[in-house]
Design a protein around this motif. Structure first.
Motif, PDB file in Angstrom:
ATOM      1  N   ARG A  26     -17.155  54.541 -15.652  1.00 50.38           N
ATOM      2  CA  ARG A  26     -17.443  55.359 -14.532  1.00 50.38           C
ATOM      3  C   ARG A  26     -16.175  56.401 -14.171  1.00 50.38           C
ATOM      4  NH1 ARG A  26     -20.623  54.946  -9.815  1.00 50.38           N
ATOM      5  NH2 ARG A  26     -22.127  53.861 -11.153  1.00 50.38           N
ATOM      6  N   TYR A  27     -15.119  55.833 -14.418  1.00 49.20           N
ATOM      7  CA  TYR A  27     -13.782  56.464 -14.028  1.00 49.20           C
ATOM      8  C   TYR A  27     -12.972  57.280 -15.179  1.00 49.20           C
ATOM      9  CZ  TYR A  27     -14.303  53.581 -10.050  1.00 49.20           C
ATOM     10  OH  TYR A  27     -14.938  52.999  -8.653  1.00 49.20           O
ATOM     11  N   GLY A  28     -13.443  57.066 -16.330  1.00 48.51           N
ATOM     12  CA  GLY A  28     -12.886  57.957 -17.427  1.00 48.51           C
ATOM     13  C   GLY A  28     -11.468  57.446 -17.793  1.00 48.51           C
TER      14      GLY A  28
ATOM     15  N   VAL B  66      -9.483  54.171  -3.670  1.00 50.30           N
ATOM     16  CA  VAL B  66      -8.437  53.237  -3.754  1.00 50.30           C
ATOM     17  C   VAL B  66      -7.711  53.658  -4.776  1.00 50.30           C
ATOM     18  CG1 VAL B  66      -7.789  50.950  -3.616  1.00 50.30           C
ATOM     19  CG2 VAL B  66      -9.536  51.605  -2.323  1.00 50.30           C
ATOM     20  N   ILE B  67      -8.153  53.757  -6.043  1.00 47.79           N
ATOM     21  CA  ILE B  67      -7.408  54.207  -7.318  1.00 47.79           C
ATOM     22  C   ILE B  67      -6.822  55.187  -7.178  1.00 47.79           C
ATOM     23  CG2 ILE B  67      -7.870  54.897  -9.701  1.00 47.79           C
ATOM     24  CD1 ILE B  67     -10.398  52.630  -9.877  1.00 47.79           C
ATOM     25  N   GLN B  68      -7.112  56.309  -6.710  1.00 46.83           N
ATOM     26  CA  GLN B  68      -6.367  57.457  -6.511  1.00 46.83           C
ATOM     27  C   GLN B  68      -5.073  57.356  -5.476  1.00 46.83           C
ATOM     28  OE1 GLN B  68      -9.643  60.091  -5.631  1.00 46.83           O
ATOM     29  NE2 GLN B  68      -9.389  61.173  -7.608  1.00 46.83           N
ATOM     30  N   ARG B  69      -5.182  56.464  -4.440  1.00 48.75           N
ATOM     31  CA  ARG B  69      -4.141  56.529  -3.870  1.00 48.75           C
ATOM     32  C   ARG B  69      -3.023  55.438  -4.396  1.00 48.75           C
ATOM     33  NH1 ARG B  69      -6.669  55.511   2.508  1.00 48.75           N
ATOM     34  NH2 ARG B  69      -8.034  56.976   2.256  1.00 48.75           N
ATOM     35  N   VAL B  70      -3.605  54.724  -5.163  1.00 44.90           N
ATOM     36  CA  VAL B  70      -2.545  53.480  -5.891  1.00 44.90           C
ATOM     37  C   VAL B  70      -2.036  54.522  -6.998  1.00 44.90           C
ATOM     38  CG1 VAL B  70      -2.493  51.448  -7.448  1.00 44.90           C
ATOM     39  CG2 VAL B  70      -3.693  51.478  -5.308  1.00 44.90           C
ATOM     40  N   TRP B  71      -2.846  55.232  -7.798  1.00 39.38           N
ATOM     41  CA  TRP B  71      -2.187  55.973  -9.196  1.00 39.38           C
ATOM     42  C   TRP B  71      -2.556  57.518  -8.736  1.00 39.38           C
ATOM     43  CZ3 TRP B  71      -5.418  51.462 -10.382  1.00 39.38           C
ATOM     44  CH2 TRP B  71      -4.340  50.091 -10.622  1.00 39.38           C
ATOM     45  N   PRO B  72      -1.917  58.176  -7.911  1.00 37.90           N
ATOM     46  CA  PRO B  72      -2.102  59.574  -7.545  1.00 37.90           C
ATOM     47  C   PRO B  72      -2.047  60.362  -8.787  1.00 37.90           C
ATOM     48  CG  PRO B  72      -0.082  58.852  -6.608  1.00 37.90           C
ATOM     49  CD  PRO B  72      -0.699  57.673  -7.124  1.00 37.90           C
TER      50      PRO B  72
END
Length: 450
Positions: A19-21, A160-166
């Motif tokens: 889903r996220y690659g 959430v993922i993009q905030r944790v691992w921008p």
């Protein structure tokens, strides 16, 4: 109980990575905590409220609503997302810290439960075709069947993922349409003479169609090597024309067995006219697939036999395809027996999982995904392509009974728009024999327009 095992985590990892690659890793911290992390990163996302209810075959638990905007998240469809849960939702639901984030809701457990249809296993609340009906499902009872709840939650998790691992650039998905046609009745000519007599009498009584006295027997007698152009069920070229005009590929699923004299097709796939039809479909760049007969859904040997029969005919006709898929007749499905049968028959995908009695998101998603058998705890080679809408569900009096017109069309277009909002796939089933009027054809064309 279908507990979290190593294989469960591997399947969930596969799903998230697809889903996220990105190559995420999941591990089990303790009985109530899962950790999602990236290699060579000190940050992680913790799920600290795992719920055993998501590893059980039942539907009798509560459902709450969560408002993403209250915690500075963007909802893809509506600013309330259904949250099936046996416990009260915490506030805030998602918290960030120096080490990453903690999510106090079991998004991954819900994903496992919905996508692997745990509530259907060994269910005895079935309809007259022995199908698990929409009305039995948790989603219908709690009003979220027409929302892809898993896609909505995975979009929140992506934020959430993009905030944790921008620094991560997540995979971007594009809205698509998959259209398929179950070939239950490829020709009016295959209708038995007794049934044709009844049809002719009914049409004369209702619509005074005198010409049916001539045309109906004529079609019956003249269809030998190819379908007649005036056959009302012969909409195959028209369907392919419409797909090609919209840059789509149609999939035509053929019945290859007789397990119920009344409900199965009145043709054999070896008929010259059917072979010729298959060649024409293939030569135009469209897909041929399997529609296992009525009585096969609990009999893996029969599904495999019918799949082999179809592939044999295609080989004889020099029809080669990169993958093979299809859908069960009458949408009959016994989980996970039928799923395992598709896998063991060497099929690449199945598109049965939608409800006959109500449109929507039976699996909570409009994305194709890798199948998993929750009983054997094995990931399967076959993939699940959820079915969102069957035309009969919307139109026919046996189901919603909305008929032909704006009310029915708008119901379909609303579901299409929801798939668009989550960048998923709108999967539409429309039978070739259900296009017997210009109104139906116009309705079908409207469903496919951009």
């Amino acid at each position: 109980m279908y507990k979290l095992t190593t294989n469960t985590l591997i399947w969930l990892q596969t799903l998230l990575n697809e889903r996220y690659g990105h190559l995420f890793h999941l591990y089990y911290l303790n009985s109530s905590t899962l950790v999602l992390c990236l290699p060579n990163s000190e940050q992680s996302i913790i799920f600290d409220n795992l719920q055993s209810i998501f590893y059980c075959s039942q539907s009798d638990f509560a459902c709450q609503q969560w408002r993403p905007s209250a915690e500075n998240f963007t909802a893809p469809i509506d600013d309330l997302i259904s949250a099936p849960s046996a416990t009260k939702l915490m506030n805030p639901l998602i918290e960030f810290n120096k080490k990453g984030a903690t999510i106090h809701y079991d998004i991954l457990g819900l994903t496992y439960w919905m996508l692997n249809r745990l509530e259907e296993i060994e269910s005895h609340d079935l309809d007259n075709h022995q199908r698990f009906p929409a009305t039995t499902s948790h989603a219908f009872r709690h009003g979220y069947l027409e929302r892809p709840v898993i896609d909505e939650w995975l979009i929140i998790l992506a934020q959430v993922i993009q905030r944790v691992w921008p620094q991560l650039v997540l995979k971007q998905h594009t809205f698509s349409i998959k259209v398929s046609h179950d070939v239950d009745r490829p020709s009016y000519a295959f209708t038995p003479w007794l049934s044709i007599g009844r049809i002719m009498v009914n049409e004369l009584i209702k619509d005074y169609k005198i010409r049916t006295l001539v045309t109906t027997p004529y079609l019956k007698l003249t269809t030998r090597k190819q379908l007649h152009s005036t056959d009302p069920y012969n909409t195959f070229d028209w369907l392919m024309d419409v797909s090609e005009a919209n840059n789509l590929q149609s999939a035509f699923y053929f019945i290859c067995g007789r397990t119920d004299a009344r409900r199965d097709a009145n043709y054999e796939p070896e008929y010259t006219v059917i072979r010729q039809l298959m060649r024409r479909i293939h030569n135009r760049g469209h897909e041929i697939g399997l529609h296992p007969s009525y009585g096969t859904y609990q009999h893996p040997v029969l599904i495999k036999s019918e799949a082999e029969r179809l592939k044999k005919i295609c080989t004889e006709e020099n029809i080669a395809q990169p993958f093979w898929g299809g859908r069960m007749h009458y949408l009959r499905w016994g989980h996970p027996t039928t799923l395992q049968a598709w896998n063991d028959a060497g099929m690449d995908y199945d598109s049965t999982l939608g409800y006959a009695d109500s449109p929507g998101f039976r699996c909570g998603t409009c994305f194709e995904y890798p199948a998993f058998n929750p009983i054997t705890q094995q990931q399967l080679a076959v993939r699940i392509r959820p079915l969102i809408v069957m035309e009969g569900t919307i139109i026919e009096s046996a189901y919603l009974g909305l008929g032909v017109g704006d009310k029915a069309l708008n119901r379909i277009l609303k579901l299409k728009d929801i798939c668009y909002r989550v960048h998923g796939c709108f999967s539409l089933l429309w039978h070739n024999s259900s296009l017997v009027s210009n109104e139906l054809k116009e309705m079908y064309q409207c469903c496919l327009k951009n």
